[in-house]
Scaffold this motif. Structure first.
Motif, PDB file in Angstrom:
ATOM      1  N   GLY A 117      26.803  21.358  -6.719  1.00 17.14           N
ATOM      2  CA  GLY A 117      27.188  22.537  -6.577  1.00 17.14           C
ATOM      3  C   GLY A 117      25.672  22.208  -4.810  1.00 17.14           C
ATOM      4  O   GLY A 117      24.933  22.039  -5.634  1.00 17.14           O
ATOM      5  N   TYR A 118      26.433  24.179  -4.818  1.00 19.60           N
ATOM      6  CA  TYR A 118      25.047  24.593  -3.779  1.00 19.60           C
ATOM      7  C   TYR A 118      24.688  25.779  -3.804  1.00 19.60           C
ATOM      8  O   TYR A 118      25.543  26.595  -3.780  1.00 19.60           O
ATOM      9  CB  TYR A 118      24.909  24.279  -1.912  1.00 19.60           C
ATOM     10  N   ALA A 119      23.065  26.092  -4.404  1.00 18.69           N
ATOM     11  CA  ALA A 119      23.168  27.539  -3.834  1.00 18.69           C
ATOM     12  C   ALA A 119      21.188  27.717  -3.060  1.00 18.69           C
ATOM     13  O   ALA A 119      20.402  27.336  -3.465  1.00 18.69           O
ATOM     14  CB  ALA A 119      22.437  27.763  -5.057  1.00 18.69           C
ATOM     15  N   ASN A 120      21.750  28.152  -2.012  1.00 14.87           N
ATOM     16  CA  ASN A 120      20.704  28.115  -1.281  1.00 14.87           C
ATOM     17  C   ASN A 120      19.590  29.770  -0.970  1.00 14.87           C
ATOM     18  O   ASN A 120      20.239  30.688  -1.541  1.00 14.87           O
ATOM     19  CB  ASN A 120      21.041  27.589   0.396  1.00 14.87           C
ATOM     20  N   ALA A 121      18.576  29.931  -0.710  1.00 15.71           N
ATOM     21  CA  ALA A 121      17.362  30.621  -0.568  1.00 15.71           C
ATOM     22  C   ALA A 121      17.018  31.250   0.576  1.00 15.71           C
ATOM     23  O   ALA A 121      16.488  30.212   0.582  1.00 15.71           O
ATOM     24  CB  ALA A 121      17.113  31.153  -2.051  1.00 15.71           C
ATOM     25  N   THR A 122      16.793  32.378   1.100  1.00 19.99           N
ATOM     26  CA  THR A 122      15.666  32.892   1.682  1.00 19.99           C
ATOM     27  C   THR A 122      15.031  33.637   1.101  1.00 19.99           C
ATOM     28  O   THR A 122      14.660  34.412   1.132  1.00 19.99           O
ATOM     29  CB  THR A 122      16.505  33.623   2.992  1.00 19.99           C
ATOM     30  N   LEU A 123      14.010  33.590   1.109  1.00 20.43           N
ATOM     31  CA  LEU A 123      12.384  34.002   0.868  1.00 20.43           C
ATOM     32  C   LEU A 123      12.249  34.850   1.193  1.00 20.43           C
ATOM     33  O   LEU A 123      11.429  34.819   2.755  1.00 20.43           O
ATOM     34  CB  LEU A 123      11.881  32.887   0.017  1.00 20.43           C
ATOM     35  N   LEU A 124      11.438  36.069   1.224  1.00 20.48           N
ATOM     36  CA  LEU A 124      11.322  37.401   1.865  1.00 20.48           C
ATOM     37  C   LEU A 124      10.083  37.649   1.252  1.00 20.48           C
ATOM     38  O   LEU A 124      10.140  37.862  -0.217  1.00 20.48           O
ATOM     39  CB  LEU A 124      11.681  38.586   2.622  1.00 20.48           C
ATOM     40  N   PRO A 125       9.330  38.417   1.974  1.00 23.67           N
ATOM     41  CA  PRO A 125       7.548  39.179   1.544  1.00 23.67           C
ATOM     42  C   PRO A 125       7.249  40.557   0.665  1.00 23.67           C
ATOM     43  O   PRO A 125       8.860  41.184   1.400  1.00 23.67           O
ATOM     44  CB  PRO A 125       6.527  38.722   2.676  1.00 23.67           C
TER      45      PRO A 125
END
Length: 501
Positions: A117-125
């Motif tokens: 399965g897939y789980a992407n993430a975008t980190l923000l400060p």
């Protein structure tokens, strides 16, 4: 004072989560993905893989990823792989790195042994970090925002018991899901009266306290704190006068309703104020009624896409939903009733969702007239008053001439301000998207249209200002360029450029 270009009243941080599954239920090659540091023992296992990026789309290395007691880190390409228990349809994946807000992906999919399965993430400060004396009353505010946390004297203690040691520290992260729905933790599902429901957000806020020894702090039993969460919504949406508050349960991966908040302030600086008895990520939400869109997905050769993720994102509401196709490539996706939504399908190679179609729902189930094909955009589809009538694509006078510009574009702008933007252009020329001002560390929403000759008109707006982008698209090369100005000005403030992805 001149209005900022795209000020939204909340500088956001959190990660955007895109969850999906691998085709065919089997293992997927992960190339140079960082190895899992631990795997479940004495039980069947599956894997979850993904890519972690920052707000500019740059892969982030060294992000700690954890799930079900297993740990790993992202590699130099921001990729990770982690082992999870198979035959379990819900799992929580946590992403952590210093200077970024912790984020959670609620991954709802049954994975068989060896499946991926897939789980992407975008980190923000993190938006703001404040040191303070917890022995006295404090009003912790975020500069340039209506956000605040009001604490009484001695209101905090260590979560495991005992008084806070010395000074306290708070990290506050403001979340504007109206700019990008995928910034929210979880997957917009809440436990309401014992049942799961879809929720629509009007702004959220993550608050984490610690003492000088790094121990986590929370409210003392019986104490409450007052939160002010900046109110955000898609263009034209009216803010409710009162709204339920939900907190993110970091064990179940669900939003849980607890308390309510009232709308205060005046536009464009409105906020929801309410009292809370503990700290987590708090969300001003409404559970909404859903209907379903049914359809099928296939590749360019007409082969059904099996166990592929299909995601719905609101256009005139801030919410998201996810489902998976069956062995015949068929799916049934929950969307808000009487609303406009984008439907995207998961492209496994770059591990991202691609805009597939735009739908307008009514009160009855909507059946897509044709299968969605990965890599192509289908026309806008509307529900019909008569549920026995097969829906047909909404007629448009420009669909045959503007369809050549359809796709996803990304680029940057400069001048009086600088930043980045991403837009989707539908077959009928409608433009939706979002962007970010690097100058003011704020997000904004985008709407507009493209004409038959490639002329582009874009409105970019936040709660404290708005701008107009005008330019042209080359249908052959996919290049887009032009100039932008504040709506209050008659002269251009800078230029923008971009490219079809």
């Amino acid at each position: 004072m001149k209005a900022k270009l795209f000020r939204t009243g909340c500088a956001c941080l959190t990660l955007s989560i895109l969850t999906a599954c691998g085709g065919g239920g089997g293992s997927t090659s992960t190339g140079s993905i960082a190895p899992t540091t631990a795997t479940p023992t004495n039980s069947p296992t599956a894997s979850v893989v993904g890519v972690v990026r920052d707000m500019n789309g740059t892969p982030v290395a060294g992000v700690r990823v954890s799930s079900q007691g297993n740990l790993t880190e992202t590699d130099s390409n921001g990729r990770y792989q982690i082992a999870v228990a198979a035959n379990n349809n819900t799992r929580l994946i946590t992403f952590s790195k210093a200077a970024y807000a912790q984020q959670f992906a609620t991954h709802d999919q049954t994975l068989s042994t060896g499946a991926t399965g897939y789980a992407n993430a975008t980190l923000l400060p993190v938006t703001a970090t404040i040191n303070f004396d917890p022995k006295i009353a404090n009003n912790l505010t975020v500069s340039g925002s209506t956000a605040s946390v009001q604490l009484g004297a001695g209101a905090l203690a260590r979560e495991g018991g005992g008084a806070a040691a010395g000074q306290a520290r708070v990290e506050i992260t403001l979340i504007d899901p109206s700019a990008d729905a995928s910034r929210m933790p979880g997957n917009y599902t809440a436990s309401v009266s014992g049942e799961l429901q879809q929720i629509e957000s009007f702004g959220a806020m993550q608050v984490n306290f610690s003492d000088t020894e790094g121990r986590k702090l929370n409210l003392v039993a019986g104490q409450t704190a007052t939160l002010r969460i900046p109110a955000v919504a898609r263009s034209g949406v009216v803010f409710p006068a009162t709204i339920p508050l939900f907190y993110f349960n970091e064990s179940s991966g669900r939003w849980v309703e607890e308390g309510s908040a009232r709308l205060k302030g005046s536009a464009p600086n409105q906020y929801y104020e309410g009292n809370v008895a503990h700290f987590s990520t708090w969300n001003s939400d409404i559970a909404y009624e859903t209907t379903y869109v049914s359809g099928c997905v296939q590749d360019a050769q007409g082969k059904p896409l099996v166990t592929t993720a299909i995601q719905g994102n609101g256009i005139d509401y801030t919410g998201s939903s996810l489902t998976f196709s069956d062995t015949a490539g068929k799916f049934k996706l929950a969307l808000k009733k009487s609303a406009n939504s984008n439907i995207s399908i998961f492209n496994e190679a770059p591990r991202k969702f691609e805009l597939a179609t735009t739908v307008k729902t009514g009160n009855t189930e909507l059946q897509l007239p044709t299968c969605i094909v990965l890599g192509s955009i289908t026309p806008t589809v509307s529900n019909t008053p008569n549920p026995s009538t097969t829906p047909t694509p909404t007629p448009t006078t420009t669909a045959t001439t503007v369809a050549s510009y359809a796709g996803t574009y990304s680029g940057s702008y400069n001048g009086a301000e600088s930043g980045t933007w991403t837009i989707n252009i539908a077959n009928n020329g409608a433009i939706t998207g979002s962007g970010f001002s690097n100058t003011y560390t704020l997000s904004f929403t985008i709407t507009g249209n493209v004409a038959a000759g490639g002329a582009v008109s874009i409105n970019a707006a936040g709660n404290a200002g708005a701008s107009i982008f005008t330019g042209n698209i080359n249908s052959s090369s996919g290049a887009i360029s032009g100039a932008w100005r504040y709506t209050t000005s008659t002269v251009n403030q800078g230029n923008f450029t971009g490219q079809r992805n």
